[in-house]
Design an enzyme around this catalytic site. Structure first.
Site, PDB file in Angstrom:
ATOM      1  N   GLY A 178       1.011  -1.309   0.185  1.00  0.00           N
ATOM      2  CA  GLY A 178      -0.058   0.003  -0.167  1.00  0.00           C
ATOM      3  C   GLY A 178       0.815   1.131   0.008  1.00  0.00           C
ATOM      4  N   ALA A 215      15.427  10.768  -1.009  1.00  0.00           N
ATOM      5  CA  ALA A 215      16.506  10.696  -0.207  1.00  0.00           C
ATOM      6  C   ALA A 215      17.500   9.661  -0.757  1.00  0.00           C
ATOM      7  CB  ALA A 215      15.915  10.343   1.398  1.00  0.00           C
ATOM      8  N   ARG A 234      19.300  10.805  -4.242  1.00  0.00           N
ATOM      9  CA  ARG A 234      19.986  11.950  -3.784  1.00  0.00           C
ATOM     10  C   ARG A 234      21.350  11.481  -3.169  1.00  0.00           C
ATOM     11  NH1 ARG A 234      16.841  17.005  -4.237  1.00  0.00           N
ATOM     12  NH2 ARG A 234      16.550  17.134  -6.592  1.00  0.00           N
ATOM     13  N   ARG A 252       0.793  -4.739  -5.197  1.00  0.00           N
ATOM     14  CA  ARG A 252       1.106  -6.141  -4.330  1.00  0.00           C
ATOM     15  C   ARG A 252       1.527  -7.257  -5.366  1.00  0.00           C
ATOM     16  NH1 ARG A 252      -0.994  -4.128   0.789  1.00  0.00           N
ATOM     17  NH2 ARG A 252      -2.485  -2.789   0.675  1.00  0.00           N
ATOM     18  N   ASP A 310       5.459  -5.272   5.491  1.00  0.00           N
ATOM     19  CA  ASP A 310       5.844  -6.574   5.846  1.00  0.00           C
ATOM     20  C   ASP A 310       6.301  -7.452   4.501  1.00  0.00           C
ATOM     21  OD1 ASP A 310       6.333  -8.507   7.632  1.00  0.00           O
ATOM     22  OD2 ASP A 310       4.326  -9.446   7.249  1.00  0.00           O
ATOM     23  N   SER A 366       6.755  -6.577   1.703  1.00  0.00           N
ATOM     24  CA  SER A 366       8.217  -6.053   0.958  1.00  0.00           C
ATOM     25  C   SER A 366       9.437  -6.640   1.600  1.00  0.00           C
ATOM     26  CB  SER A 366       8.047  -4.645   0.893  1.00  0.00           C
ATOM     27  OG  SER A 366       6.938  -4.164   0.682  1.00  0.00           O
ATOM     28  N   THR A 420       4.722   2.370   5.442  1.00  0.00           N
ATOM     29  CA  THR A 420       3.222   1.910   5.410  1.00  0.00           C
ATOM     30  C   THR A 420       2.606   2.760   6.740  1.00  0.00           C
ATOM     31  OG1 THR A 420       1.734   0.389   6.482  1.00  0.00           O
ATOM     32  CG2 THR A 420       3.860   0.086   7.294  1.00  0.00           C
ATOM     33  N   ILE A 421       1.337   3.190   6.524  1.00  0.00           N
ATOM     34  CA  ILE A 421       0.566   4.080   7.166  1.00  0.00           C
ATOM     35  C   ILE A 421       0.178   3.257   8.679  1.00  0.00           C
ATOM     36  CG2 ILE A 421      -0.432   5.564   5.686  1.00  0.00           C
ATOM     37  CD1 ILE A 421      -3.339   3.985   6.181  1.00  0.00           C
ATOM     38  N   ASP A 422       0.322   1.955   8.673  1.00  0.00           N
ATOM     39  CA  ASP A 422      -0.250   1.074   9.622  1.00  0.00           C
ATOM     40  C   ASP A 422       0.647   1.094  10.982  1.00  0.00           C
ATOM     41  OD1 ASP A 422      -2.147   0.423   7.947  1.00  0.00           O
ATOM     42  OD2 ASP A 422      -1.328  -1.522   7.388  1.00  0.00           O
ATOM     43  N   ASP A 442       2.902  -0.857  11.754  1.00  0.00           N
ATOM     44  CA  ASP A 442       3.044  -2.162  12.314  1.00  0.00           C
ATOM     45  C   ASP A 442       4.224  -3.067  12.096  1.00  0.00           C
ATOM     46  OD1 ASP A 442       2.681  -2.489   9.500  1.00  0.00           O
ATOM     47  OD2 ASP A 442       1.155  -4.012   9.526  1.00  0.00           O
ATOM     48  N   ARG A 495     -16.870  15.624  14.950  1.00  0.00           N
ATOM     49  CA  ARG A 495     -17.339  15.692  16.287  1.00  0.00           C
ATOM     50  C   ARG A 495     -18.165  17.035  16.222  1.00  0.00           C
ATOM     51  NH1 ARG A 495     -13.129  17.866  18.668  1.00  0.00           N
ATOM     52  NH2 ARG A 495     -11.896  15.916  18.677  1.00  0.00           N
ATOM     53  N   GLY A 534      -5.392   0.573   9.388  1.00  0.00           N
ATOM     54  CA  GLY A 534      -4.484  -0.054  10.384  1.00  0.00           C
ATOM     55  C   GLY A 534      -4.182  -1.572  10.166  1.00  0.00           C
ATOM     56  N   ARG A 535      -5.214  -2.015   9.429  1.00  0.00           N
ATOM     57  CA  ARG A 535      -5.350  -3.592   9.300  1.00  0.00           C
ATOM     58  C   ARG A 535      -5.545  -4.171  10.436  1.00  0.00           C
ATOM     59  NH1 ARG A 535      -2.467  -6.183   4.071  1.00  0.00           N
ATOM     60  NH2 ARG A 535      -4.296  -5.227   2.979  1.00  0.00           N
ATOM     61  N   ASP A 538     -23.799  15.465  25.494  1.00  0.00           N
ATOM     62  CA  ASP A 538     -25.013  14.511  24.889  1.00  0.00           C
ATOM     63  C   ASP A 538     -24.834  13.996  23.592  1.00  0.00           C
ATOM     64  OD1 ASP A 538     -24.922  16.895  23.743  1.00  0.00           O
ATOM     65  OD2 ASP A 538     -26.987  17.598  24.361  1.00  0.00           O
ATOM     66  N   ARG A 586      -4.584   7.301   3.368  1.00  0.00           N
ATOM     67  CA  ARG A 586      -3.302   7.161   2.632  1.00  0.00           C
ATOM     68  C   ARG A 586      -2.644   7.980   1.854  1.00  0.00           C
ATOM     69  NH1 ARG A 586      -3.906   1.102   1.308  1.00  0.00           N
ATOM     70  NH2 ARG A 586      -3.329   1.585  -0.723  1.00  0.00           N
TER      71      ARG A 586
HETATM   72  O1  F6P Z   1      -1.551  -1.416   4.754  1.00  0.00           O
HETATM   73  C1  F6P Z   1      -2.147  -0.264   4.512  1.00  0.00           C
HETATM   74  C2  F6P Z   1      -3.525  -0.418   4.220  1.00  0.00           C
HETATM   75  O2  F6P Z   1      -4.244   1.044   4.021  1.00  0.00           O
HETATM   76  C3  F6P Z   1      -4.484  -0.975   5.544  1.00  0.00           C
HETATM   77  O3  F6P Z   1      -4.553   0.017   6.566  1.00  0.00           O
HETATM   78  C4  F6P Z   1      -5.557  -1.258   4.797  1.00  0.00           C
HETATM   79  O4  F6P Z   1      -6.207  -2.330   5.843  1.00  0.00           O
HETATM   80  C5  F6P Z   1      -5.245  -1.750   3.564  1.00  0.00           C
HETATM   81  O5  F6P Z   1      -4.058  -1.046   3.267  1.00  0.00           O
HETATM   82  C6  F6P Z   1      -6.103  -1.727   2.511  1.00  0.00           C
HETATM   83  O6  F6P Z   1      -5.662  -2.192   1.554  1.00  0.00           O
HETATM   84  P1  F6P Z   1      -6.141  -2.024  -0.232  1.00  0.00           P
HETATM   85  O7  F6P Z   1      -5.803  -0.609  -0.450  1.00  0.00           O
HETATM   86  O8  F6P Z   1      -5.607  -2.847  -0.910  1.00  0.00           O
HETATM   87  O9  F6P Z   1      -7.692  -2.011   0.119  1.00  0.00           O
END
Ligand code: F6P
Length: 322
Positions: free
Chosen positions: A11, A22, A25, A72, A103, A105, A125-127, A129, A154, A170-171, A214, A255
């Protein structure tokens, strides 16, 4: 070593471009040539490879997405796929690589190193993890995007006395949910690894009402890619009280976008360090940042470890909400 290849895989994540910049360069300023490989491991196998000139990286540090595109490509787990990739590396005279991604990769990076092509992995990765790093490239930007969206939600929650369950990405990782929950003052955070009880959350929202608040905001981790965690939670919640409750799934908005300064600096530090490691003749390593120090660990160690989120944030969100 004369030529370094760079690819992004899995992703996309904000500041991947800053990382590519980076690496390229740093390579060029060290007297090497840098080659961009489009579409991750799929592009490597297909030979979709081009030389970077220093000017090609202008104006990229603030761009979201990845200029090298991403994919992927599970086929790279097979030796056949790896050998096709190596044929292309030979053809383009590329001696070593930097792979930016999650992971999956890292498996590809390790295989290339085993075939004699030193490869360094950067955590993109944004996750958040990935083990052996406190932060991944893209997490900070995604977190800020999520918090910005929750702040807006909100406003409507307050105006209409509603409860919103906001689903973040975040999977299987809890990080975006935990950090966004604390940063947005959520009433509860639901995330993998933390038990929760819908009735207890409903009772908390009712108690809040009695105390004069409330509306409510619950941050909920998707728990699996693109799940229906938030709509399902809302359905359950309604069984325990008369709530005007809605679900908002933030999705892929997390993302994209302009990377934060923190992500750009992290990507720049990690990218330059990856080239230094290659110049030292090292490969099979994953770059991370621990206690504010950029460092590297064996990729094999990462496979035997599990990323641990900052679990104190879960209790903190609960303690500090109304
Ligand atoms: O690994 C990054 C991520 O955005 C996860 O947070 C999410 O679960 C997944 O990829 C979504 O995957 P795709 O873009 O293939 O739907």
């Amino acid at each position: 070593m004369k030529r370094i290849g760079i690819l992004t895989s899995g992703g996309d994540a904000p500041a991947m471009n800053a990382a590519i910049r980076a690496v390229a360069r740093k390579a060029i300023s060290s007297g090497l040539e840098a080659y961009g490989i489009n579409y991750g491991f799929a592009g490597l196998v297909a030979g979709d490879i081009h030389k970077f000139e220093a000017a090609d990286l202008d104006d990229s540090i603030d761009e979201g997405g990845t200029m090298l595109y991403s994919a992927r490509y599970p086929e790279f787990a097979q030796v056949e796929g790896q050998l096709k990739g190596i044929e292309q590396l030979k053809k383009f005279g590329i001696d070593a690589l930097v792979v930016i991604g999650g992971d999956g990769s890292y498996h590809g990076a390790l295989r290339l190193t085993e075939h004699g092509y030193n490869t360094i992995g950067l955590p993109g990765t944004i996750d958040n993890d990935i083990p052996y790093t406190d932060f991944t490239i893209g997490f900070d930007t995604a977190l800020n995007t999520a918090v910005d969206a929750i702040d807006k939600i909100r406003d409507t929650a307050k105006s209409h006395q509603r409860v919103f369950a906001v689903q973040v990405m975040g999977r299987f990782a809890a990080d975006i949910a935990l950090w966004a929950g604390v940063a947005s003052g959520a009433d509860a955070v639901i995330a993998p690894g933390f038990d929760y009880n819908v009735e207890e959350i409903a009772n908390k929202l009712k108690a809040n009402r009695a105390k004069g608040k409330d509306y409510g905001v619950i941050v909920i981790a998707e728990g699996d890619a693109n799940s229906d965690a938030a709509p399902e939670f809302i359905e359950q919640l309604k069984k325990y009280g008369d709530f005007d409750a809605r679900a908002t799934v933030l999705g892929h908005v997390q993302r994209g976008g302009v990377p934060t300064a923190r992500d750009r600096v992290l990507a720049s530090k990690m990218g330059a360090y990856a080239v230094e490691l290659l110049l030292e003749g090292k490969g099979g390593l994953a770059v991370g940042i621990l206690d504010n120090k950029v460092q590297a660990h064996d990729i094999t160690d990462l496979f035997n470890a599990k990323h641990q989120p900052d679990s104190s944030l879960h209790q903190l969100a609960d303690d500090l909400s109304f």
